[in-house]
Design an enzyme around this catalytic site. Structure first.
Site: not given
Length: 723
Positions: A76, A409, A439, A469, A502, A598, A626
């Site tokens: 992270n 993704r 990204r 997205h 997730y 979160r 998520h």
């Protein structure tokens, strides 16, 4: 007859009242816009990563899981410096000193606070590492040792390994007038070697050389032992101890490890791009050589002169240097845990297999069930396999005419990609939007876009200056002369790997109007058309934020009538100032607001007169939270929405997102119960105070332990949870 308004006392009184109300509104807006009521975005992110570090410290987590949390913390932090810190550094280089619009901090002030906070967190991480590796792991007969503590046989093994395997891979790079300092890849581990000529060279100056620690070799080298113990040494230590083998005729004065982080944010000029895929491929090659944003060195190894030399080479400020009393790059803990996990399952979370969805029995056909009712999915507690089956069955079904899907993704060996390719090969009309600008997934997505195109799919890359997205799939089927449309909408990516770790939600529906919405949505993405009017879904940019503002306004109005208003929302991050100001307005009006966020949260709860009706929880645990859920009471209507979007400005105005309502009473009830269970969590939930600090709940150590993720996991297995 003409009325003289100026002489009408009723008009004057109404005008004065309206004017006073307007003044009051303006005063409130000016008050709630003040910087002291907002957390800085970057510092809030660091607070989130601190909660990740707390999981490494938590004695209730299995030992190997704690090591993984150390790796997650490091990973992270890498991304944070590659993007967020690098961006602030760019602003300063460009002479941009304007304060950001929430907390009011300038880029320079933000960097100073980030440096102070991050240095403290990294020191804490090192302490946790030493405790886990040097105190707890040895109790499990696992050791990471310094070379000086090896016995003779082990030293011989290491020396032979160096000669046979490591030495041939190494490339020492001298630095002098003819060979300038090499351009090093970001996030690679390197050794800076200071040399002294021991021969007849008349030059008295020290020589400098760089040796890269090869990433193709195992970082943790297992050495032979006679007992039950497992012993590892670090690759960089082995290279350092044999470094003189690389510099015959020179005396090695010192060998010092360092690691450089570079700016890795892509600069994509979409307006002038003829082919976005080609443009991104060019930028990906540049990413490896971005400007330095952080330098990590081993504390105590590097003297001031050498450090100054590196600072000059990398053009990095001293405040961007992290002196670490331990190994660099703890993302390597992922590989280390993998190397030692066999036979040590008791040191990891108990294995869990995601279960069949509650709404779909194992022998039921997903399409036939969707014709009867909406199907709800709660991952990872419920399996992602039915979503894969939804695509793969459509690929094989002769009656299916078209499949349309967005991909943001996907996993490295994605079964969904394979199903889409098969569908195209079977003659279906397959349209896939692959978001090339996701990204750090750009390279992966470029690869899949080419694969899908070669298979005959129609691949589009998104919309100009926007990231797509959204998580949506449309399957069009013709049966008995009638067209049927099936739509999957979700909060998470179509990634079978992350779906196991997730927490996400989604539905499959055959609702005709949802099908029409999905058709119009894909036409909006692929063609030249204005954003259509949708029956049910709400689409960003802009419309989702407008819808949220309207929904909050409605809650305020109904609360003023009935006094029972509340809003419950769950998301990854909250940064949009327009929405935060509206939530403050709702709080001032008396609406109870419970937020589960979160990560980044720029809103501050519990401020008297401003946000005293707002609470903020953050849950960090085994699974990455998520899902995005938005629940508005609306005097008992209980309007509930799921979304791919967070309440972040980038999601509201710079991305194509979908917000969709939940109509099924049964699904609504399940989602509401999930939210209420998470609000009650007292094990993995931290609560934010009015100063923006996070703490465990007061009943964290009580006998009644509520771990929401654990409850959902047990319930998915069909076990009764004790109250």
């Amino acid at each position: 007859m003409t009325m003289n308004m100026e002489a009408d006392p009723m008009f004057d009184r109404n005008f004065e009242e309206n004017n006073e109300e307007l003044k009051t509104q303006i005063q409130m807006f000016e008050e709630i816009a003040k910087p002291q009521y907002y957390n800085n975005r970057e510092l809030s992110w660091l607070a989130f990563n601190e909660r990740v570090l707390e999981e490494a410290e938590d004695v209730n987590n299995p030992l190997l899981e704690r090591l993984k949390f150390l790796a997650i913390f490091s990973s992270n932090l890498d991304e944070f410096f590659m993007v967020r810190v690098a961006g602030l550094q760019d602003q300063i280089r460009a002479g941009f000193h304007k304060p950001e619009n929430k907390s009011g901090l300038t880029p320079k002030e933000q960097l100073a606070k980030i440096a102070e906070r991050t240095q403290a967190l990294v020191r804490r991480q090192t302490e946790v590492y030493r405790h886990l590796v040097h105190e707890l792991l040895p109790k499990e007969k696992v050791h990471i040792r310094d070379l000086k503590f090896l016995n003779g046989e082990q030293k011989n093994f290491v020396n032979e390994l160096f000669e046979e395997t490591i030495f041939p891979v190494l490339t020492p790079v001298a630095v002098d007038a003819y060979r300038p300092f090499p351009t090093l890849l970001g996030r690679t581990l390197n050794l800076l070697v200071m040399l002294e000529n021991s021969g007849s060279d008349t030059e008295n100056m020290d020589k400098v050389a760089i040796v890269q620690v090869p990433s193709v070799l195992e970082r943790f080298i297992k050495v032979p032992t006679k007992g039950e113990e497992t012993v590892f040494v670090l690759l960089e230590d082995v290279i350092s101890s044999n470094i003189d083998r690389l510099f015959f005729g020179y005396k090695v004065k010192s060998t010092q490890a360092f690691r450089l982080t570079r700016n890795a944010d892509l600069t994509i000029h979409e307006e002038g791009a003829q082919d976005l895929l080609v443009e991104i491929e060019k930028e990906l090659k540049k990413r490896k050589w971005g400007v330095g944003s952080r330098l990590e060195v081993r504390d105590g190894e590097m003297n001031d002169d050498v450090l100054e030399y590196l600072l000059d080479e990398f053009e990095i400020e001293e405040s961007d240097v992290f002196k670490i009393d331990g190994p660099l790059d703890l993302t390597a803990m992922f590989a280390f845990v993998k190397a030692i996990s066999a036979g040590r399952e008791h040191l990891e979370y108990e294995s869990f297999i995601p279960q069949p969805p509650q709404d779909l029995q194992s022998d039921e056909n997903i399409y036939e069930k969707a014709l009867m009712q909406d199907i709800f999915f709660h991952h990872p507690f419920e399996s992602f396999v039915p979503i894969v089956d939804f695509i793969s069955e459509a690929a094989k079904d002769p009656s299916v005419l078209a499949i349309k899907q967005t991909l943001y993704r996907v996993s490295g060996n994605s079964p969904i990609i394979q199903a889409l390719k098969q569908a195209a090969e079977n003659g279906k009309q397959v349209t896939v939007l692959v978001e090339l600008k996701a990204r750090f997934d750009e390279e992966n997505n470029v690869h899949w876009a080419k694969q899908l195109e070669q298979a005959g799919c129609l691949v589009i890359y998104g919309m100009n200056n926007l990231k797509t997205h959204s998580k949506i799939t449309l399957v069009v089927r013709r049966r008995q002369g009638r067209i049927e449309r099936f739509v999957h909408l979700g909060t998470g990516n179509y990634n079978d790997a992350t779906a196991k770790i997730y927490t996400d939600m989604g539905i499959i529906t055959s609702n005709k109007e949802f099908g029409i919405d999905a058709t119009n949505f894909f036409n909006y993405l692929s063609g030249y058309t204005e954003k259509p009017k949708f029956h049910h879904i709400v689409v960003a940019p802009f419309d989702i934020r407008d819808e949220f503002l309207n929904l909050i306004d409605k809650e305020i109005a109904l609360h003023k009538q009935h006094g029972n208003g509340f809003i419950r929302a769950k998301m990854n991050s909250l940064t949009d100032k327009d929405l935060m100001m509206k939530l403050y307005e709702a709080s001032i009006a008396g609406v109870k607001i419970e937020l589960i966020i979160r990560g980044i949260c720029c809103i501050r709860p519990g401020i008297p007169g401003i946000s005293e009706n707002i609470t903020v929880l953050s849950i960090v645990g085994r699974f990455l939270e998520h899902s995005r859920i938005f629940w508005f009471h609306h005097n008992g209507e209980n309007n509930l929405y799921l979304s791919s979007a967070d309440m972040m400005t980038r999601n509201m105005i710079k991305r194509v997102e979908i917000l969709f309502p939940i109509y099924s009473a049964e699904i609504k009830s399940r989602i509401q119960r999930i939210m209420l269970t998470q609000i009650e969590d007292n094990q993995k939930a931290r609560i934010q105070d009015s100063n923006g600090k996070y703490h465990y709940k007061e009943d964290h150590n009580s006998d009644v332990r509520i771990n929401s993720q654990e409850i959902f996991l047990i319930e998915s297995l069909g076990t009764i949870v004790e109250e």
